[in-house]
Design a protein around this motif. Structure first.
Motif, short mmCIF file in Angstrom:
data_model
loop_
_atom_site.label_atom_id
_atom_site.label_comp_id
_atom_site.label_asym_id
_atom_site.label_seq_id
_atom_site.Cartn_x
_atom_site.Cartn_y
_atom_site.Cartn_z
N ALA A 78 23.19 11.57 3.13
CA ALA A 78 24.01 10.51 3.70
C ALA A 78 25.33 10.48 2.96
O ALA A 78 25.40 10.80 1.77
N GLU A 79 26.37 10.12 3.68
CA GLU A 79 27.70 10.01 3.11
C GLU A 79 28.19 8.58 3.30
O GLU A 79 27.66 7.84 4.13
N ASN A 80 29.21 8.21 2.56
CA ASN A 80 29.86 6.91 2.73
C ASN A 80 28.87 5.76 2.67
O ASN A 80 28.94 4.82 3.47
N PHE A 81 27.93 5.82 1.75
CA PHE A 81 26.98 4.74 1.54
C PHE A 81 27.76 3.51 1.10
O PHE A 81 28.50 3.56 0.12
N THR A 82 27.62 2.41 1.83
CA THR A 82 28.38 1.20 1.55
C THR A 82 27.45 -0.01 1.59
O THR A 82 26.74 -0.22 2.59
N PHE A 116 16.10 6.75 1.80
CA PHE A 116 17.03 5.93 1.04
C PHE A 116 16.27 5.32 -0.14
O PHE A 116 15.21 4.73 0.03
N THR A 155 25.29 0.43 4.93
CA THR A 155 25.57 1.40 5.99
C THR A 155 25.76 2.77 5.35
O THR A 155 26.03 2.88 4.15
N ALA A 156 25.62 3.79 6.17
CA ALA A 156 25.85 5.17 5.72
C ALA A 156 26.14 6.01 6.96
O ALA A 156 25.90 5.57 8.09
N GLU A 157 26.65 7.19 6.72
CA GLU A 157 26.89 8.15 7.78
C GLU A 157 26.18 9.44 7.39
O GLU A 157 25.94 9.70 6.22
#
Length: 178
Positions: free
Chosen positions: A109-113, A133, A120-122
């Motif tokens: 996952a990228e951009n874990f926020t 996760f 959220t993640a992408e």
């Protein structure tokens, strides 16, 4: 990802897999070369019985190799996960661990926020993947992948995983107290 050791302590060698990075403000900084992000994918699974049959000091290595799922989750994801056939102390070594970490990094996952209601993640995946996760499982969580409700699998005893399709995906976890 980072380990800080005060410089005024006796010179230490960090654990295997850590590399000296810098010294700042009286701390030696080491980078964990085996770092995994908050979300990463699996292609192998094992059962609770296999986990319990594994010596406790090797279970962390097994959980990097594959994901422990209950029978219903195995059935839901049987088309994208393969069972781990043989678990022995001879194939759960530190060298194998480093290779397994590299395998886990192939789908992350990228951009874990972190958000006010969860996170959220992408993901940009080559194939459908069960994305794990390292966030504790709780009945109050719900998840959506690309806006569609997703089943949250209880993974590695007490964490969460969701099935994510190939291609670009947006993943949202929301927590509401039950």
């Amino acid at each position: 990802k980072w380990l800080f050791i005060p410089t005024d302590e006796e010179e230490q060698s960090p654990m295997p897999g850590y590399e000296y990075y810098d010294t700042q403000d009286n701390f030696n900084i080491y980078e964990n070369l085996n770092y995994l992000p908050m979300g990463f994918g699996y292609d192998l699974y094992f059962t609770r019985d296999q986990l319990e049959a594994t010596p406790p000091d090797l279970r962390h290595l097994l959980m990097i190799r594959g994901v422990m799922l209950e029978e219903d989750a195995i059935q839901r994801n049987a088309d994208i996960l393969e069972p781990i056939q043989r678990i022995t102390s001879t194939n759960l070594t530190y060298d194998d661990y480093e290779l397994d970490v590299q395998d886990r990094r192939s789908a992350t996952a990228e951009n874990f926020t972190v958000t006010n209601t969860g996170f959220t993640a992408e993901a940009n995946l080559e194939e459908d993947t069960l994305l794990f996760f390292s966030v504790p499982y709780d009945e109050g969580w719900s998840a959506a992948v690309n806006g569609e409700e997703a089943v949250i699998e209880r993974a590695n005893i007490g964490f969460m995983a969701v099935r994510v399709p190939a291609g670009h995906s947006e993943i949202t976890f929301t927590y509401l107290t039950p």
